[in-house]
Motif scaffolding. Sequence first.
Motif, short mmCIF file in Angstrom:
data_model
loop_
_atom_site.label_atom_id
_atom_site.label_comp_id
_atom_site.label_asym_id
_atom_site.label_seq_id
_atom_site.Cartn_x
_atom_site.Cartn_y
_atom_site.Cartn_z
N ARG A 50 -37.16 17.60 38.16
CA ARG A 50 -36.59 17.91 39.48
C ARG A 50 -35.20 17.32 39.64
O ARG A 50 -34.38 17.84 40.38
CB ARG A 50 -37.49 17.33 40.57
N PHE A 51 -34.98 16.17 39.04
CA PHE A 51 -33.71 15.46 39.22
C PHE A 51 -32.96 15.31 37.91
O PHE A 51 -33.57 15.17 36.85
CB PHE A 51 -33.98 14.04 39.75
N LYS A 52 -31.65 15.29 38.03
CA LYS A 52 -30.84 14.89 36.88
C LYS A 52 -30.49 13.43 37.16
O LYS A 52 -29.94 13.10 38.21
CB LYS A 52 -29.58 15.78 36.84
N VAL A 53 -30.85 12.55 36.21
CA VAL A 53 -30.68 11.13 36.45
C VAL A 53 -29.48 10.56 35.69
O VAL A 53 -29.31 10.81 34.50
CB VAL A 53 -31.96 10.35 36.07
N HIS A 54 -28.65 9.81 36.41
CA HIS A 54 -27.46 9.20 35.84
C HIS A 54 -27.51 7.69 36.07
O HIS A 54 -28.13 7.23 37.02
CB HIS A 54 -26.19 9.74 36.52
N VAL A 55 -26.82 6.97 35.22
CA VAL A 55 -26.76 5.52 35.43
C VAL A 55 -25.31 5.07 35.30
O VAL A 55 -24.54 5.59 34.48
CB VAL A 55 -27.67 4.77 34.42
N LEU A 56 -24.92 4.11 36.13
CA LEU A 56 -23.55 3.58 36.09
C LEU A 56 -23.49 2.53 34.98
O LEU A 56 -24.02 1.42 35.12
CB LEU A 56 -23.20 2.98 37.45
N MET A 57 -22.90 2.93 33.86
CA MET A 57 -22.91 2.08 32.65
C MET A 57 -22.31 0.68 32.85
O MET A 57 -22.84 -0.29 32.32
CB MET A 57 -22.22 2.79 31.48
N PRO A 58 -21.19 0.55 33.57
CA PRO A 58 -20.65 -0.81 33.75
C PRO A 58 -21.69 -1.76 34.36
O PRO A 58 -21.74 -2.94 34.01
CB PRO A 58 -19.47 -0.60 34.71
N GLU A 105 -25.80 -0.79 40.49
CA GLU A 105 -26.17 -2.18 40.79
C GLU A 105 -27.55 -2.50 40.18
O GLU A 105 -27.82 -2.15 39.04
CB GLU A 105 -26.06 -2.42 42.30
N ASP A 106 -28.45 -3.12 40.96
CA ASP A 106 -29.74 -3.53 40.39
C ASP A 106 -30.68 -2.36 40.07
O ASP A 106 -31.73 -2.55 39.44
CB ASP A 106 -30.45 -4.51 41.34
N ALA A 107 -30.32 -1.16 40.50
CA ALA A 107 -31.18 0.00 40.18
C ALA A 107 -31.05 0.41 38.72
O ALA A 107 -31.87 1.17 38.22
CB ALA A 107 -30.84 1.17 41.09
N VAL A 108 -30.03 -0.11 38.04
CA VAL A 108 -29.85 0.30 36.63
C VAL A 108 -31.04 -0.13 35.77
O VAL A 108 -31.30 0.46 34.72
CB VAL A 108 -28.54 -0.26 36.01
N SER A 121 -28.28 10.10 31.88
CA SER A 121 -26.91 10.24 31.39
C SER A 121 -26.01 9.12 31.91
O SER A 121 -26.02 8.81 33.10
CB SER A 121 -26.34 11.62 31.73
N PRO A 122 -25.27 8.51 31.00
CA PRO A 122 -24.40 7.39 31.39
C PRO A 122 -23.10 7.89 32.02
O PRO A 122 -22.52 8.86 31.54
CB PRO A 122 -24.10 6.71 30.04
N VAL A 123 -22.68 7.23 33.09
CA VAL A 123 -21.38 7.57 33.70
C VAL A 123 -20.60 6.29 33.97
O VAL A 123 -21.18 5.21 34.09
CB VAL A 123 -21.52 8.35 35.04
N LEU A 161 -27.99 -4.83 29.23
CA LEU A 161 -28.96 -3.82 28.82
C LEU A 161 -28.32 -2.50 28.40
O LEU A 161 -28.97 -1.45 28.39
CB LEU A 161 -29.97 -3.60 29.95
N GLY A 162 -27.04 -2.59 28.06
CA GLY A 162 -26.31 -1.39 27.67
C GLY A 162 -26.92 -0.66 26.49
O GLY A 162 -26.74 0.55 26.33
#
Lengths: 98, 121, 119
Positions: A53-61, A31-34, A77-79, A68-69
Motif C-alpha cells: 500500500r505504501f512506498k517507504v523511504h528513509v532519511l539516510m543522514p 529522526e528516531d523513526a529510522v 528507499s534511501p533519500v 545503522l546505515g
Amino acid sequence: MLHIINKSPLTSVSLDSCLNTATGGDILLIEDAVYAATRGNAGEAKLRNAMGRFKVHVLMPDLEARGLGDRLMEGVSPVDYGGFVDLTSSNKTCQSWL
Amino acid sequence: MSDAKKFMFVNRKAPYGTIYALESLEVVLITAAFDQDVSLAFLDDGVYQLKKGQQTKGIETKNFSPAYRALEDYDIEKLYVEKEAMEARGLTEEDFLVPVTLLSRAEMGKLMDEQDVVLSF
Amino acid sequence: MKFGIVVNEGPYQHQASDSAYLFAKAAIAKGHEVWRVFFYHDGVNNASKLTEPPQDDRNIVNRWAKLAEEHKVDLVVCVAAALRRGIKEENLAQGFRISGLGQLVEAGIKCDRLVTFGD
C-alpha cells in the motif's frame, strides 16, 4: 499523501497509527523513526506487509547518524534531504504523525 | 468560500501531560477567522481531549475543555473521532463534551486524503 | 514551489529544529522558495538571542537567522506561545519577528506545501 514519521516504532504508536489509518501513499521515516527501517527490528514484518500500500523511504543522514546505515531493510528507499524535499513536492499534501 | 482550503487538524495527544492539545486548539480558533474549511480529527490519545468532566483544580492548570464547546460558535462543526481509538480507550460517544462524527480508520484515512493542509502538533 | 515550515520544538532538546533547517536549506538548493518558517509551542525558543551553545556545536539560532537573511525567509514566532515562555522583543534574535497565529494560517493558505517538524 506523504506521511512523515519521526518516532521509534518500539516506543510509539505513530507508525502503527499511520499504517492503520492512512489509505496509502509515501511514508518517510526521519529522526528516531529510522529504526523502523532496519533489518531485524521487531516491526520489520509489519512494515514489509505495508509495502504493497505504501512506498517507504528513509532519511539516510538520520539512519547513518544512528550507526545503522548498513542495516537498511530491503524495499525501503534511501533519500537525502533533497529527496525529502522532492517527496513533499510530488505529493499534494504531507502529514507529520507527531 | 470558493477558494477556501481544506484544513485538517489532527489531534493525537492527550491534554495536560503536554501543552500540544491546548495550543493546537488556539490555532483552530484563529483558523476559523480566515474562512477556511476546517475539520478536527481525533486519533489515538487525542480522543481524551474531548472527555467530559475534566476537573483540573487539583493540578492548578486551566481547564480548557469548555473551549471545544465554543467551536460551534466559530462555525467549526466538523469534529471526527476515530472509532477504533475511542473503543481502545474504553470510551463511548456519550463520554464526549461535544457531538462528534465517528469514523472508522478507513473512513478517517480517506478524509485525510481529501485535505489541502494537514496540521498536527 | 512555495514552502511553509512549522517548528514545534525548541533547539538542542529535540531534533525538530535541525531537521526543519536542513529541509529548508535543501528546498532552497533545489530552487524552491521557503516563504515562512513559523515557530510554535517550544519552537519559539529557537528565537532566543541569549542562546550560547558550546564553541564546537552548531548555533541553531544564528543558523536560522543567516538562512533568513540570505534567502529572504520570513521567520515568525508565535506571540502567545512566546510570551508564555519568556521570549520577547528584548531577547529576540536577529532575523526573527513576533506575530500572531494568523501568520501560521496564512502560510497554510498561501504556500503550496506546509511541512511540520515537532515531537
